[in-house]
Design a protein around this motif. Structure first.
Motif, PDB file in Angstrom:
ATOM      1  N   VAL A  33       0.887  -1.163   0.000  1.00  0.00           N
ATOM      2  CA  VAL A  33       0.000   0.000   0.000  1.00  0.00           C
ATOM      3  C   VAL A  33       0.923   1.211   0.000  1.00  0.00           C
ATOM      4  N   THR A  34       0.747   2.095  -0.976  1.00  0.00           N
ATOM      5  CA  THR A  34       1.670   3.229  -1.111  1.00  0.00           C
ATOM      6  C   THR A  34       1.071   4.551  -0.672  1.00  0.00           C
ATOM      7  N   GLY A  35      -0.241   4.596  -0.403  1.00  0.00           N
ATOM      8  CA  GLY A  35      -0.830   5.852   0.045  1.00  0.00           C
ATOM      9  C   GLY A  35      -2.301   5.710   0.362  1.00  0.00           C
ATOM     10  N   ILE A  36      -2.804   6.668   1.135  1.00  0.00           N
ATOM     11  CA  ILE A  36      -4.224   6.747   1.461  1.00  0.00           C
ATOM     12  C   ILE A  36      -4.605   8.218   1.484  1.00  0.00           C
ATOM     13  N   SER A  37      -5.771   8.533   0.934  1.00  0.00           N
ATOM     14  CA  SER A  37      -6.231   9.919   0.911  1.00  0.00           C
ATOM     15  C   SER A  37      -7.739   9.962   1.123  1.00  0.00           C
ATOM     16  N   VAL A  38      -8.213  11.121   1.609  1.00  0.00           N
ATOM     17  CA  VAL A  38      -9.640  11.329   1.856  1.00  0.00           C
ATOM     18  C   VAL A  38     -10.071  12.568   1.090  1.00  0.00           C
ATOM     19  N   ALA A  39     -11.065  12.424   0.215  1.00  0.00           N
ATOM     20  CA  ALA A  39     -11.590  13.557  -0.544  1.00  0.00           C
ATOM     21  C   ALA A  39     -12.673  14.248   0.282  1.00  0.00           C
ATOM     22  N   PRO A  40     -12.571  15.563   0.480  1.00  0.00           N
ATOM     23  CA  PRO A  40     -13.551  16.259   1.312  1.00  0.00           C
ATOM     24  C   PRO A  40     -14.920  16.425   0.666  1.00  0.00           C
ATOM     25  N   GLY A  41     -15.017  16.201  -0.636  1.00  0.00           N
ATOM     26  CA  GLY A  41     -16.321  16.363  -1.291  1.00  0.00           C
ATOM     27  C   GLY A  41     -16.821  17.797  -1.170  1.00  0.00           C
ATOM     28  N   LEU A  42     -18.136  17.955  -1.075  1.00  0.00           N
ATOM     29  CA  LEU A  42     -18.728  19.285  -0.944  1.00  0.00           C
ATOM     30  C   LEU A  42     -19.038  19.589   0.525  1.00  0.00           C
ATOM     31  N   SER A  43     -17.976  19.645   1.317  1.00  0.00           N
ATOM     32  CA  SER A  43     -18.129  19.968   2.732  1.00  0.00           C
ATOM     33  C   SER A  43     -17.604  21.369   2.984  1.00  0.00           C
ATOM     34  N   PHE A  44     -18.291  22.075   3.874  1.00  0.00           N
ATOM     35  CA  PHE A  44     -17.918  23.441   4.190  1.00  0.00           C
ATOM     36  C   PHE A  44     -17.856  23.591   5.701  1.00  0.00           C
ATOM     37  N   GLY A  45     -16.763  24.162   6.199  1.00  0.00           N
ATOM     38  CA  GLY A  45     -16.639  24.379   7.631  1.00  0.00           C
ATOM     39  C   GLY A  45     -15.576  25.406   7.927  1.00  0.00           C
ATOM     40  N   THR A  46     -15.657  25.972   9.122  1.00  0.00           N
ATOM     41  CA  THR A  46     -14.689  27.001   9.505  1.00  0.00           C
ATOM     42  C   THR A  46     -13.400  26.407  10.037  1.00  0.00           C
ATOM     43  N   GLY A 110      -2.597  -3.484   3.766  1.00  0.00           N
ATOM     44  CA  GLY A 110      -2.340  -4.375   2.648  1.00  0.00           C
ATOM     45  C   GLY A 110      -1.716  -5.660   3.153  1.00  0.00           C
ATOM     46  N   GLN A 111      -1.244  -6.467   2.243  1.00  0.00           N
ATOM     47  CA  GLN A 111      -0.659  -7.754   2.600  1.00  0.00           C
ATOM     48  C   GLN A 111       0.642  -7.597   3.384  1.00  0.00           C
ATOM     49  N   HIS A 112       1.435  -6.568   3.067  1.00  0.00           N
ATOM     50  CA  HIS A 112       2.753  -6.432   3.679  1.00  0.00           C
ATOM     51  C   HIS A 112       2.967  -5.160   4.484  1.00  0.00           C
ATOM     52  N   ASN A 113       2.055  -4.207   4.385  1.00  0.00           N
ATOM     53  CA  ASN A 113       2.266  -2.968   5.118  1.00  0.00           C
ATOM     54  C   ASN A 113       0.949  -2.232   5.263  1.00  0.00           C
ATOM     55  N   GLN A 114       1.016  -1.063   5.843  1.00  0.00           N
ATOM     56  CA  GLN A 114      -0.157  -0.216   5.995  1.00  0.00           C
ATOM     57  C   GLN A 114       0.249   1.237   5.809  1.00  0.00           C
ATOM     58  N   GLN A 115      -0.714   2.054   5.460  1.00  0.00           N
ATOM     59  CA  GLN A 115      -0.531   3.501   5.367  1.00  0.00           C
ATOM     60  C   GLN A 115      -1.645   4.147   6.178  1.00  0.00           C
ATOM     61  N   THR A 116      -1.354   5.295   6.779  1.00  0.00           N
ATOM     62  CA  THR A 116      -2.361   5.983   7.581  1.00  0.00           C
ATOM     63  C   THR A 116      -2.447   7.444   7.170  1.00  0.00           C
ATOM     64  N   THR A 117      -3.574   8.031   7.489  1.00  0.00           N
ATOM     65  CA  THR A 117      -3.753   9.465   7.379  1.00  0.00           C
ATOM     66  C   THR A 117      -4.649   9.880   8.540  1.00  0.00           C
ATOM     67  N   THR A 118      -4.463  11.089   9.017  1.00  0.00           N
ATOM     68  CA  THR A 118      -5.249  11.582  10.142  1.00  0.00           C
ATOM     69  C   THR A 118      -6.028  12.817   9.708  1.00  0.00           C
TER      70      THR A 118
END
Length: 135
Positions: A33-46, A110-118
């Motif tokens: 696993v080489t990366g992980i990402s989160v798409a914010p979509g149509l979210s709005f916040g301060t 994944g099978q051999h590793n993991q990736q994280t995002t906060t």
């Protein structure tokens, strides 16, 4: 003497067949696993663009043919659940919905590793086409 040549030929043939079988059944290259990402979509916040009760697309990049599991350490769910097969594109996606405010560590295993995002999640109001996020 004829018997010893036959024995030597049989041994050589057997050794060759075993060597070919080992090569044919050897595991493929390790999957990563080489990366992980989160798409914010149509979210709005301060203070953050991620809100409770609102769905977001999480993408993991990994080796073709691998299986990836998604997990949230702080009260979120993924759909679909379970192992997701990585196709030729080299990525796999799932919908993530957090249900608890605060810091969320998302993991792609994944099978051999993991990736994280906060990411930080605020109080969200799902308005159908997007999310209004309050601190």
């Amino acid at each position: 003497m004829f018997g010893s040549k036959r024995t030597a030929a049989t041994a050589a043939t057997t050794f060759g067949a075993m060597a070919a079988a080992l090569v044919m059944t050897a595991p493929s290259a390790p999957a990563w696993v080489t990366g992980i990402s989160v798409a914010p979509g149509l979210s709005f916040g301060t203070s953050t663009t991620y809100g409770t009760s609102c769905p977001y697309t999480v993408t993991a990049n990994a080796t073709w043919g691998d299986y990836v599991y998604f997990y949230d350490y702080n009260g979120g769910v993924f759909s679909p659940t379970g192992p997701l097969w990585v196709g030729a594109s080299g990525s796999v996606t799932a919908q993530w919905t957090p249900y608890v405010r605060g810091s969320h560590t998302l993991v792609a295993w994944g099978q051999h590793n993991q990736q994280t995002t906060t990411v930080t999640v605020g109080s969200g109001t799902n308005v159908g086409f997007g999310c209004v996020v309050l601190p």
